[in-house]
Design a protein around this motif. Sequence first.
Motif, PDB file in Angstrom:
ATOM      1  N   SER A  18       0.825  -1.195   0.000  1.00  0.00           N
ATOM      2  CA  SER A  18       0.000   0.000   0.000  1.00  0.00           C
ATOM      3  C   SER A  18       0.864   1.250   0.000  1.00  0.00           C
ATOM      4  O   SER A  18       2.012   1.217   0.457  1.00  0.00           O
ATOM      5  N   ARG A  19       0.319   2.333  -0.541  1.00  0.00           N
ATOM      6  CA  ARG A  19       0.946   3.646  -0.410  1.00  0.00           C
ATOM      7  C   ARG A  19      -0.116   4.618   0.053  1.00  0.00           C
ATOM      8  O   ARG A  19      -1.312   4.403  -0.129  1.00  0.00           O
ATOM      9  N   VAL A  20       0.374   5.721   0.613  1.00  0.00           N
ATOM     10  CA  VAL A  20      -0.553   6.697   1.174  1.00  0.00           C
ATOM     11  C   VAL A  20      -0.696   7.885   0.231  1.00  0.00           C
ATOM     12  O   VAL A  20       0.280   8.318  -0.370  1.00  0.00           O
ATOM     13  N   VAL A  21      -1.929   8.377   0.095  1.00  0.00           N
ATOM     14  CA  VAL A  21      -2.161   9.641  -0.614  1.00  0.00           C
ATOM     15  C   VAL A  21      -2.617  10.649   0.435  1.00  0.00           C
ATOM     16  O   VAL A  21      -3.570  10.399   1.176  1.00  0.00           O
ATOM     17  N   ARG A  22      -1.920  11.779   0.501  1.00  0.00           N
ATOM     18  CA  ARG A  22      -2.270  12.789   1.508  1.00  0.00           C
ATOM     19  C   ARG A  22      -3.383  13.667   0.956  1.00  0.00           C
ATOM     20  O   ARG A  22      -3.297  14.123  -0.189  1.00  0.00           O
ATOM     21  N   THR A  23      -4.390  13.915   1.741  1.00  0.00           N
ATOM     22  CA  THR A  23      -5.423  14.869   1.328  1.00  0.00           C
ATOM     23  C   THR A  23      -5.727  15.756   2.532  1.00  0.00           C
ATOM     24  O   THR A  23      -5.426  15.375   3.673  1.00  0.00           O
ATOM     25  N   PRO A  24      -6.323  16.893   2.294  1.00  0.00           N
ATOM     26  CA  PRO A  24      -6.655  17.759   3.430  1.00  0.00           C
ATOM     27  C   PRO A  24      -7.606  17.058   4.399  1.00  0.00           C
ATOM     28  O   PRO A  24      -7.625  17.356   5.594  1.00  0.00           O
ATOM     29  N   GLY A  25      -8.364  16.086   3.912  1.00  0.00           N
ATOM     30  CA  GLY A  25      -9.303  15.380   4.789  1.00  0.00           C
ATOM     31  C   GLY A  25      -8.693  14.173   5.488  1.00  0.00           C
ATOM     32  O   GLY A  25      -9.411  13.384   6.087  1.00  0.00           O
ATOM     33  N   GLY A  26      -7.372  14.014   5.377  1.00  0.00           N
ATOM     34  CA  GLY A  26      -6.728  12.864   6.010  1.00  0.00           C
ATOM     35  C   GLY A  26      -6.130  11.940   4.963  1.00  0.00           C
ATOM     36  O   GLY A  26      -6.389  12.086   3.760  1.00  0.00           O
ATOM     37  N   ASN A  27      -5.322  10.997   5.440  1.00  0.00           N
ATOM     38  CA  ASN A  27      -4.642  10.094   4.510  1.00  0.00           C
ATOM     39  C   ASN A  27      -5.603   9.077   3.911  1.00  0.00           C
ATOM     40  O   ASN A  27      -6.513   8.590   4.582  1.00  0.00           O
ATOM     41  N   ILE A  28      -5.362   8.760   2.642  1.00  0.00           N
ATOM     42  CA  ILE A  28      -6.081   7.666   1.994  1.00  0.00           C
ATOM     43  C   ILE A  28      -5.041   6.597   1.661  1.00  0.00           C
ATOM     44  O   ILE A  28      -3.965   6.908   1.137  1.00  0.00           O
ATOM     45  N   ALA A  29      -5.342   5.347   2.016  1.00  0.00           N
ATOM     46  CA  ALA A  29      -4.424   4.246   1.722  1.00  0.00           C
ATOM     47  C   ALA A  29      -4.845   3.619   0.404  1.00  0.00           C
ATOM     48  O   ALA A  29      -6.009   3.289   0.220  1.00  0.00           O
ATOM     49  N   VAL A  30      -3.888   3.488  -0.523  1.00  0.00           N
ATOM     50  CA  VAL A  30      -4.186   2.846  -1.805  1.00  0.00           C
ATOM     51  C   VAL A  30      -3.481   1.492  -1.822  1.00  0.00           C
ATOM     52  O   VAL A  30      -2.258   1.410  -1.673  1.00  0.00           O
ATOM     53  N   PHE A  31      -4.271   0.442  -1.969  1.00  0.00           N
ATOM     54  CA  PHE A  31      -3.743  -0.921  -1.884  1.00  0.00           C
ATOM     55  C   PHE A  31      -3.632  -1.554  -3.262  1.00  0.00           C
ATOM     56  O   PHE A  31      -4.440  -1.281  -4.151  1.00  0.00           O
ATOM     57  N   ARG A  32      -2.659  -2.435  -3.401  1.00  0.00           N
ATOM     58  CA  ARG A  32      -2.509  -3.200  -4.646  1.00  0.00           C
ATOM     59  C   ARG A  32      -2.515  -4.677  -4.287  1.00  0.00           C
ATOM     60  O   ARG A  32      -1.745  -5.117  -3.430  1.00  0.00           O
ATOM     61  N   THR A  33      -3.399  -5.443  -4.924  1.00  0.00           N
ATOM     62  CA  THR A  33      -3.477  -6.872  -4.625  1.00  0.00           C
ATOM     63  C   THR A  33      -2.465  -7.619  -5.468  1.00  0.00           C
ATOM     64  O   THR A  33      -1.784  -7.047  -6.320  1.00  0.00           O
TER      65      THR A  33
END
Lengths: 109, 819
Positions: A18-33
């Motif tokens: 997974s990697r993190v995407v930073r947004t003003p509303g908090g981090n979003i985790a993007v996962f790869r299967t």
Amino acid sequence: MTSWIEIGALDDIPRLGSRVVRTPGGNIAVFRTESDEVFALDDRCPHKGGPLSQGIVHNKRVTCPLHNFVIELASGQAVAPDEGCTHTHPAKVENGVVWLSVRQAAAVS
Amino acid sequence: MLDKVTKQKLVVIGNGMAGIRTVEALLERAPDLYDITVFGSEPYGNYNRILLSPVLAGEKTVDDIMLNTVDWYEDNNITLRKGETISMIDRRTCEVVTEAGERVPYDRLLIATGSNPIMLPLPGKDLPGVIGFRDIYDVDRMIKASTDYRNAVVIGGGLLGLEAANGLMKRGMNVTVVHLLDTLMERQLDPVAGGLLRKSLEERGMVFKMPAQTQAILGEDRVTGVRFGDGTELAADLVVMAVGIRPNFELAKKAGLYCERGIVVSDTMQTYDGRIYAVGECVQHRRQTYGLVAPLFDQAKVCANHLAMKGFATYDGSVTSTKLKVTGIDLFSAGDFAPGPDKEEIVLQDANRGVYKRIILKDKKIVGAVLYGDTIDGPWYFQHLRDGTDVSHMRERLVFGAANLGDGGVNGQNSVAAMSDETEICGCNGVCKGAIVKAISEKKLFTLDDVRAHTKASSSCGSCTGLVEQVLAFTLGGDYSAAPKVKPLCKCTDHSHDDVRRVIVEQQLKTIPAVMRFMEWKTLNGCHSCRPALNYYLLATWPGEYRDDQQSRFINERVHANIQKDGTYSVVPRMWGGVTTPSELRAIADVAEKFNIPTVKVTGGQRIDLLGVKKEDLPAVWADLNDAGMVSGHAYAKGLRTVKTCVGSEWCRFGTQDSTGLGVKLEKFMWGSWTPAKVKLGVSGCPRNCAEATCKDVGVVCVDSGYEIHFAGAAGLHIKGTEFLTKVETEDETLEVIVALTQLYREEGWYLERMYKWCDRVGLEQIRKRVVDDIANRKALFARFAHSQQFAQTDPWAERASRGVDRNEFAPLAELELA
């Protein structure tokens, strides 16, 4: 309306990682299967707010590193008998590029 | 999904616990494989037969003991034909025939017909008022009789008879128990425990006539009494025959299936007709028949595995334990306790406290246990019995139980029955007894794993496992808590840790997917339990060859820092032997200020911990620490953590050897090595033991004449002093023995099994033989450790701080500024 944002190359996310995407509303985790599908969830476990992006990914699930809650990547639901749900965001891969559509959580919660 | 036409047909004869447990296990493994039809003679769904006694005693209702209601069958597309009995199996046409003459075809047949109560062939046995004790119908009749009549006679002083007698007594009847022998429950108890039980039941008002043989049941229209062999008679309005059960295999026998005392089945639960399986009380496996529930569950699992065409599980028989379900009487029995020439006994008898314990040993292992009055350690003894643990090293304390071995539960609390609902059982997750009891009864939980999943009790540190098992036994009244004899590595596989380690070597498996493929893992990528375990096993087996799989490592080992509750990390630089310098301290202080690190704390292992570091700052923090000459302290690793030392002969007026120097030497040799669980060392310069070496995984206590090497201590979840391994004369020998010991542990330990648990499992003598006595083996172990260190001793911080390893790990993929 879905507005897609390009966030990076698929190869920048490790398989079963997974990697993190930073947004003003908090981090979003993007996962790869393992089969190169991508899923995006708020980087907060519904249990005690643990960063899901730091967990071990298996099949289409991730285990939270703090207390081993297991979360379904597609729905954000905790796997029974645990209860709770993490906010999900649409994500897709096209020609090796990952796209994310940030769904505001405020409307939901 | 396959439709009904193309699906294979599975017919189940018997709607009891064994049959339905098999169906449940089958649905878990292959939900769509079969079109399933279940025939049951009784007009109910599946209920928990074990709990009929509490229903009779008025402590539970019939609804309480229902396991699968009629809805469950519908939800799972199972055709339930309750109240219908099968009268014949036609193996030629593969059909079963109902009493009404209907023929129902099958592709696979499962026989789970259970057992029948034995009705003694006495004159008068068919009189109204004479009943067995087997099903809800019997219980209904007994409850009815208790309102209309006064005097009951129960024939049989075994488990079932005493439970029936207790229930009837609670319903207000005068109850006399007639037993052929002079010991109650003679199959489970020895004469002493039987006597204690009799005394306490007599105090409650139960009357015994034993030894006594019943000769006839008297009465014309209804039973009026019984006559004994000595000619005496006793008035009775109700006679319950509870002399035993007999496997119910008439149907199978008529169909020509080979039967002896039960339907004979193989290790795959197949009868002599490969299409026909059988499980439960009706079967005979390796000459054994079983009348308890735990073996049925083991059998169900194996049978389901084969029905699901996964074809690798085998049933090797079960060891059983028993608990009497009479409220207020604590009694536990397990294994084989008949005296024998090759057996030894440890007995504790305290008449005033009403406590009796007898542990039977054979070849240094527990083979049987009888406990009366204080049964808290029942599951603990049972665990050792099933695991075949070598108990010689704890023999002198064995009879006092787990608590006396530092293995006990929370705050020394150990009588579950006496606890209030508010008593906290699991201190890690704050789970009280009441919550566990409620989950067990409402969610129909049976096993420790179920309870862990639903309540989180015993799912963190595990030190309350014994208590949770007690709550299970106490709530269910049975022997449900029995974990499988050989524990699978995790839920993704049926194979044990040992199996996996062996197969990795034998088959030269060198990647996680290869292991999963070869050993037929049940899940696609395993889970958070098995992947780190496999990664360790491969790394330890193929040093230099196996490529470490970062995605199979827990986050701490992936980013070489410890994750904290808020998602920040803690950083602990290595301080060899706990020794530091002014310049190192200055560098640490500078780093803490530069990166606004909120907390700086000294650890128990003589290191300095920087807490609250943001993940993205980690590489820069490490770079600064590296510049000052410091490397990772591996405070996060299942590997060598710290070597704690005292100042030793260099400064201390009592010091006998250079303990600090030895500690540094050990740490420099062993750092970077991965082990099954964390390893902490201690070196003390004299027997005053200021480095607390005797509660470490490995500890050295220096004496004037050399070095005492101790190991297998713990001071965390459990408090356990170390075992003495050996004494040597030089530092070099000390290093050689400790490294060899660690390597043996690396090669044999189960993932997450601390050194003291490994020692418990394998046995101190076994370890000493290979590490101390066999010098060639010691040197070979040492050489293998040294070989693997070539590949392990690279500072992971430096790789990431200045060589760009895993750069992606520490930076976000993207930063979005949303409107």
